[in-house]
Enzyme design. Structure first.
Site, mmCIF file in Angstrom:
data_model
loop_
_atom_site.group_PDB
_atom_site.id
_atom_site.type_symbol
_atom_site.label_atom_id
_atom_site.label_comp_id
_atom_site.label_asym_id
_atom_site.label_seq_id
_atom_site.Cartn_x
_atom_site.Cartn_y
_atom_site.Cartn_z
ATOM 1 N N CYS A 85 34.653 47.340 31.520
ATOM 2 C CA CYS A 85 34.850 45.987 32.044
ATOM 3 C C CYS A 85 35.492 45.978 33.422
ATOM 4 C CB CYS A 85 35.675 45.173 31.065
ATOM 5 S SG CYS A 85 34.937 45.196 29.429
ATOM 6 N N HIS A 332 32.833 36.235 30.523
ATOM 7 C CA HIS A 332 33.106 37.646 30.790
ATOM 8 C C HIS A 332 31.830 38.486 30.720
ATOM 9 C CE1 HIS A 332 34.991 41.448 31.055
ATOM 10 N NE2 HIS A 332 35.322 41.635 29.798
#
Lengths: 386, 386
Positions: A85, A332
């Site tokens: 991420c 996200h």
């Protein structure tokens, strides 16, 4: 080493974008950033793409070449960077080094993820954890962060409500962001009573599965005003690692890579945490937002929960945290997040953040985290060059 | 921009390494390179890892953090770079920029792939092609290169035997390389009569499925002699892209990204193709080796086949090509290949290549290709700093 400035930014809407393919998303973001920089496509000399797991989500690796082709930018060098991420933050960092080194003068850093083409995103996301020592033992990401939440509550008396309040504030801000995946407000009660994912975390403590892309154009600081009247300067670009495997760490309530990368960033920028006016931090889970504001030095360790409850990270406080809505509300799309954070800071520092604009900020900080902190990337931006 | 030098290199044995895990491989290579550079682990300030598809091969992304942890190098910045089979070349290029920019002084570039943990590597390898426009239509990598081979034979009268001769020479050289996956010699007849994969290519025209890792330590050229008596200087580090999708190209017999990246590299180094003494080129399939020696300007377009047949790329010729055995014989652990090529050149320029040593080379060139040429990375090394 040459100083580096941001002269163009963009972000697609984040969400479940059924009508947009992986390649559509990053091309849309890239073209808009080029336009925002008052450039043409042929001006771009190199590009870096942050993407976590095109291989597992859409069967596609070799993403640099793909994106260059579909953006009409072939034959420029196009490089994909991956750190779960934190892929976006690292892609920006490579773009900064490419300009700082003198190799290139006009470089794009983009981030993209298309997560909704698979039925279950969880196994692909688990590839950000240690496959042999964590994922194959049945641990999922929510459960890893749930352990951190439980431990934080145990060690510091942090309350369940304080953790939930981070998500509540994200939605409050996201409700003012037209590009956010979720633009609805929620309450602490609603978070506590939502479907349990991994105790104590409920579905409303968790950032969503998202599609989206974002892009940034960087140039040498000396040339920035050729392209824009409001360049934003990159005052620090830092990175650190921690063990991939959570069980190898000394602490479950602090992320060492955040501390190391942020301390280096403050040194590079010549500022202290209290100079930061606006921050975008990595709240993949609400507890991670809380841990971030402590590890970044905004609040003392163990006092983050109280600070959230007291409104000390609200848009009108001394340090506005996640005015975009953060990962929780903006969404996200893994590889895009680190870029989107810096896009938001750029809009904030330029004064272009619309209804969620923070009052006259000068210093912005982004914290982009991979896994449970195996990677941390920090960027500090400012309106002033020095 | 600071000049950059190589002060340490290593390569594991390549092959079907059942007793070595992904993490073992890259740790073995990294530790040996650090030792070769007369450094300690704690000297290394940042690392770049080239890896194509850990996600599809072993379910593992976030490889930078994993490798830093298992090498005992946490908390240094650790970044994974991906461009299919050119991942290694691009990882080295980022390490070069990290030093050139002044961000770091001692950087490791490593490459690794563990391909034998899946029953069939083909679907993962296909992720290097355009998933929507190529792989989903049933095209495999051997078939893409087979089309290029057929077209080369049609346009230039290249013979089947000339293409096979590239693989034969690879095995000839590989027979002298103790780290090569295949150390047996083969003949043109044997290549022609082997199992057909995609006409005209047989299994002996194809590089194998391999496990392996390789690593390089780079430092500022000004500091190189602090670590070693025989630094090798990186005189050029370039990269270009072409369309990911082969059918979008103007030509099937030439790879535009190779031409662009190599011309820039010659300019950067201030040399011409005839100055190159030893080259490591990307023969994932024999035809690609043939196309490479033409596109790099070693031989005129269409004359590569004749040059191979005439022994003009042998170890004792003016330009020794793939003294290591190349991808065909040394093996092709995808993300490791671009690093292993530069490791071999370093050994050759240092005079440490044992039985396969080329006579007193000064300039070495590596060409690392992703997919069918969607990415090309070129490095030029020399014993002389300028």
């Amino acid at each position: 080493m040459r100083d580096v400035a941001i002269v163009g930014v963009s972000q697609t809407k984040f969400g479940e974008l059924w009508d947009k393919s992986f390649r559509d998303l990053v091309v849309d973001a890239g073209m808009e950033a080029i336009h925002d920089a008052n450039m043409q496509g042929e001006d771009i000399e190199a590009m870096y793409i942050g993407n976590m797991t095109g291989g597992l989500f859409i069967g596609q690796e070799h993403i640099g070449s793909l994106i260059a082709e579909h953006s009409g930018l072939t034959p420029i060098p196009a490089t994909r960077v991956e750190a779960a991420c934190a892929s976006g933050g690292l892609a920006l960092r490579q773009a900064v080094m490419a300009v700082a080194s003198g190799y290139y003068d006009k470089v794009m850093a983009a981030g993209v993820e298309k997560m909704t083409d698979v039925e279950d995103a969880t196994p692909a996301i688990a590839a950000a954890a240690d496959q042999e020592w964590e994922a194959q033992q049945g641990v999922t990401f929510p459960s890893l962060y749930a352990m951190m939440a439980n431990r934080h509550m145990y060690e510091y008396g942090t309350t369940r409500e304080q953790i939930a309040a981070f998500a509540v504030q994200g939605h409050e801000n996201g409700s003012l962001n037209p590009k956010a995946q979720f633009q609805n407000k929620i309450s602490v009660d609603k978070v506590l009573n939502a479907t349990k994912v991994a105790s104590p975390l409920t579905i409303l403590d968790c950032s969503p599965v998202s599609d989206g892309a974002a892009a940034i154009i960087v140039v040498p600081a000396d040339e920035a005003t050729k392209y824009t009247d409001n360049p934003i300067y990159i005052r620090a670009s830092t990175q650190a690692s921690d063990t991939l495997n959570l069980s190898s760490r000394k602490s479950l309530t602090s992320i060492e890579s955040t501390k190391i990368a942020s301390r280096k960033a403050y040194d590079m920028a010549g500022i202290t945490p209290s100079d930061v006016d606006v921050a975008e931090v990595h709240d993949c889970f609400s507890i991670n937002g809380l841990i971030a504001i402590e590890d970044l030095g905004f609040f003392e360790k163990g006092k983050g929960g109280q600070a959230i409850e007291d409104g000390l990270i609200a848009r009108d406080s001394d340090i506005a945290v996640n005015p975009s809505g953060g990962l929780k509300a903006r969404g996200h799309p893994l590889g895009a997040t680190g870029i989107a954070q810096v896009v938001e800071l750029t809009w904030q520092l330029r004064g272009e953040a619309g209804k969620r604009q923070v009052d006259n900020p000068n210093y912005g900080l982004s914290l982009n985290i991979g896994g449970t902190g195996g990677t941390a990337a920090v960027h500090i931006l400012s309106r002033d060059r020095s």
